[in-house]
Scaffold this motif. Structure first.
Motif, PDB file in Angstrom:
ATOM      1  N   GLY A  35       0.901  -0.445   0.379  1.00  0.00           N
ATOM      2  CA  GLY A  35      -0.419   0.034  -0.086  1.00  0.00           C
ATOM      3  C   GLY A  35       1.264   1.502  -0.222  1.00  0.00           C
ATOM      4  O   GLY A  35       0.311   2.378  -1.062  1.00  0.00           O
ATOM      5  N   ALA A  36       2.324   1.009   0.772  1.00  0.00           N
ATOM      6  CA  ALA A  36       2.937   2.252   0.609  1.00  0.00           C
ATOM      7  C   ALA A  36       3.578   2.711  -0.544  1.00  0.00           C
ATOM      8  O   ALA A  36       3.408   4.028  -0.567  1.00  0.00           O
ATOM      9  CB  ALA A  36       4.047   1.961   1.546  1.00  0.00           C
ATOM     10  N   PHE A  37       3.819   1.604  -1.505  1.00  0.00           N
ATOM     11  CA  PHE A  37       4.148   1.123  -2.996  1.00  0.00           C
ATOM     12  C   PHE A  37       3.597   2.296  -3.704  1.00  0.00           C
ATOM     13  O   PHE A  37       3.925   2.684  -4.877  1.00  0.00           O
ATOM     14  CB  PHE A  37       5.562   0.106  -3.115  1.00  0.00           C
ATOM     15  CG  PHE A  37       5.747   0.525  -3.846  1.00  0.00           C
ATOM     16  CD1 PHE A  37       6.659   0.839  -4.565  1.00  0.00           C
ATOM     17  CD2 PHE A  37       4.813  -0.399  -5.536  1.00  0.00           C
ATOM     18  CE1 PHE A  37       7.322   0.639  -5.705  1.00  0.00           C
ATOM     19  CE2 PHE A  37       5.979  -0.398  -6.278  1.00  0.00           C
ATOM     20  CZ  PHE A  37       6.789   0.414  -6.567  1.00  0.00           C
ATOM     21  N   ALA A  38       2.185   1.805  -3.718  1.00  0.00           N
ATOM     22  CA  ALA A  38       1.440   2.388  -4.715  1.00  0.00           C
ATOM     23  C   ALA A  38       0.700   3.554  -4.422  1.00  0.00           C
ATOM     24  O   ALA A  38       0.587   4.327  -5.269  1.00  0.00           O
ATOM     25  CB  ALA A  38      -0.009   0.894  -4.469  1.00  0.00           C
ATOM     26  N   GLY A  39       0.743   3.860  -3.066  1.00  0.00           N
ATOM     27  CA  GLY A  39       0.617   5.333  -2.635  1.00  0.00           C
ATOM     28  C   GLY A  39       1.425   6.021  -2.937  1.00  0.00           C
ATOM     29  O   GLY A  39       1.508   7.696  -3.383  1.00  0.00           O
ATOM     30  N   LEU A  40       2.637   5.941  -3.196  1.00  0.00           N
ATOM     31  CA  LEU A  40       3.911   6.784  -3.582  1.00  0.00           C
ATOM     32  C   LEU A  40       4.363   6.919  -5.128  1.00  0.00           C
ATOM     33  O   LEU A  40       4.290   7.819  -6.137  1.00  0.00           O
ATOM     34  CB  LEU A  40       5.352   6.248  -3.294  1.00  0.00           C
ATOM     35  CG  LEU A  40       5.343   6.378  -1.205  1.00  0.00           C
ATOM     36  CD1 LEU A  40       6.892   5.557  -1.195  1.00  0.00           C
ATOM     37  CD2 LEU A  40       5.626   7.611  -1.788  1.00  0.00           C
ATOM     38  N   LEU A  41       3.603   5.914  -5.842  1.00  0.00           N
ATOM     39  CA  LEU A  41       3.754   5.216  -7.196  1.00  0.00           C
ATOM     40  C   LEU A  41       2.322   6.395  -7.899  1.00  0.00           C
ATOM     41  O   LEU A  41       2.379   7.020  -8.728  1.00  0.00           O
ATOM     42  CB  LEU A  41       3.541   4.105  -7.422  1.00  0.00           C
ATOM     43  CG  LEU A  41       3.822   4.044  -8.542  1.00  0.00           C
ATOM     44  CD1 LEU A  41       4.881   4.206  -9.659  1.00  0.00           C
ATOM     45  CD2 LEU A  41       3.926   2.440  -9.143  1.00  0.00           C
ATOM     46  N   LEU A  42       1.382   6.422  -6.995  1.00  0.00           N
ATOM     47  CA  LEU A  42      -0.036   6.906  -8.037  1.00  0.00           C
ATOM     48  C   LEU A  42      -0.374   7.820  -7.593  1.00  0.00           C
ATOM     49  O   LEU A  42      -1.035   9.015  -8.029  1.00  0.00           O
ATOM     50  CB  LEU A  42      -1.147   5.525  -7.530  1.00  0.00           C
ATOM     51  CG  LEU A  42      -0.895   4.443  -8.121  1.00  0.00           C
ATOM     52  CD1 LEU A  42      -2.100   3.178  -7.585  1.00  0.00           C
ATOM     53  CD2 LEU A  42      -0.454   4.749  -9.723  1.00  0.00           C
ATOM     54  N   ARG A  44      -0.154  11.811  -4.817  1.00  0.00           N
ATOM     55  CA  ARG A  44       0.780  13.017  -4.685  1.00  0.00           C
ATOM     56  C   ARG A  44      -0.076  13.306  -3.074  1.00  0.00           C
ATOM     57  O   ARG A  44       1.194  13.766  -2.591  1.00  0.00           O
ATOM     58  CB  ARG A  44       0.629  14.078  -5.888  1.00  0.00           C
ATOM     59  CG  ARG A  44       0.733  13.478  -6.712  1.00  0.00           C
ATOM     60  CD  ARG A  44       1.187  14.873  -7.765  1.00  0.00           C
ATOM     61  NE  ARG A  44       1.855  15.259  -7.800  1.00  0.00           N
ATOM     62  CZ  ARG A  44       2.443  16.793  -8.721  1.00  0.00           C
ATOM     63  NH1 ARG A  44       1.598  17.289  -8.857  1.00  0.00           N
ATOM     64  NH2 ARG A  44       3.651  17.622  -8.546  1.00  0.00           N
ATOM     65  N   SER A  45      -0.957  13.632  -2.960  1.00  0.00           N
ATOM     66  CA  SER A  45      -1.524  14.281  -1.491  1.00  0.00           C
ATOM     67  C   SER A  45      -1.170  13.144  -0.104  1.00  0.00           C
ATOM     68  O   SER A  45      -1.018  12.173  -0.363  1.00  0.00           O
ATOM     69  CB  SER A  45      -2.982  13.892  -1.434  1.00  0.00           C
ATOM     70  OG  SER A  45      -3.325  14.436  -0.538  1.00  0.00           O
ATOM     71  N   PRO A  46      -0.305  13.693   0.284  1.00  0.00           N
ATOM     72  CA  PRO A  46       0.137  12.699   2.127  1.00  0.00           C
ATOM     73  C   PRO A  46      -1.113  11.753   2.039  1.00  0.00           C
ATOM     74  O   PRO A  46      -1.546  10.536   2.910  1.00  0.00           O
ATOM     75  CB  PRO A  46       0.530  13.877   2.998  1.00  0.00           C
ATOM     76  CG  PRO A  46       0.853  15.032   2.180  1.00  0.00           C
ATOM     77  CD  PRO A  46      -0.152  14.998   0.932  1.00  0.00           C
ATOM     78  N   VAL A  47      -2.342  13.249   2.415  1.00  0.00           N
ATOM     79  CA  VAL A  47      -3.574  12.075   3.036  1.00  0.00           C
ATOM     80  C   VAL A  47      -4.755  10.501   2.158  1.00  0.00           C
ATOM     81  O   VAL A  47      -4.341   9.526   2.741  1.00  0.00           O
ATOM     82  CB  VAL A  47      -4.706  12.951   3.448  1.00  0.00           C
ATOM     83  CG1 VAL A  47      -6.102  12.099   2.953  1.00  0.00           C
ATOM     84  CG2 VAL A  47      -4.729  14.103   3.955  1.00  0.00           C
ATOM     85  N   THR A  48      -4.066  11.004   0.904  1.00  0.00           N
ATOM     86  CA  THR A  48      -4.251   9.427  -0.151  1.00  0.00           C
ATOM     87  C   THR A  48      -3.043   8.949   0.157  1.00  0.00           C
ATOM     88  O   THR A  48      -3.803   7.460   0.086  1.00  0.00           O
ATOM     89  CB  THR A  48      -4.805  10.370  -1.877  1.00  0.00           C
ATOM     90  OG1 THR A  48      -3.903  10.782  -1.987  1.00  0.00           O
ATOM     91  CG2 THR A  48      -6.238  11.085  -1.837  1.00  0.00           C
TER      92      THR A  48
END
Length: 88
Positions: A35-42, A44-48
């Motif tokens: 999830g962290a990798f996907a969040g960083l990849l997809l 830009r917002s820290p909340v998402t």
């Protein structure tokens, strides 16, 4: 003389708890990292990004809980096609 009595695997709760704890920690860590990798990849917002990490952690805990509950309940037939063959 002392006899070595083995506990059958279906009644060995210590082994089941150890396996479930191991499975839970592993799935939590792997899905949180995914999830962290996907969040960083997809995103830009820290909340998402944090929401993606939390979603991954929830998926990991949920799948571990599902597998562990099946381990503790024993082998139950869940597929309807298999249930027809067995006669349930």
């Amino acid at each position: 003389m002392a006899e070595n009595k083995e506990i059958p695997p279906q009644y060995d709760l210590n082994a089941k708890w150890d396996a479930c704890l191991d499975l839970g920690v592993r799935r939590f860590v792997y899905s949180t990292a995914t999830g962290a990798f996907a969040g960083l990849l997809l995103f830009r917002s820290p909340v998402t990004r944090w929401a993606t990490v939390a979603f991954g952690a929830g998926v990991g805990i949920g799948s571990a809980y599902s597998d562990c509950s099946q381990k503790f309940d024993g082998s139950r037939v869940t597929s309807p096609s298999v249930a027809e063959k067995v006669g349930f």
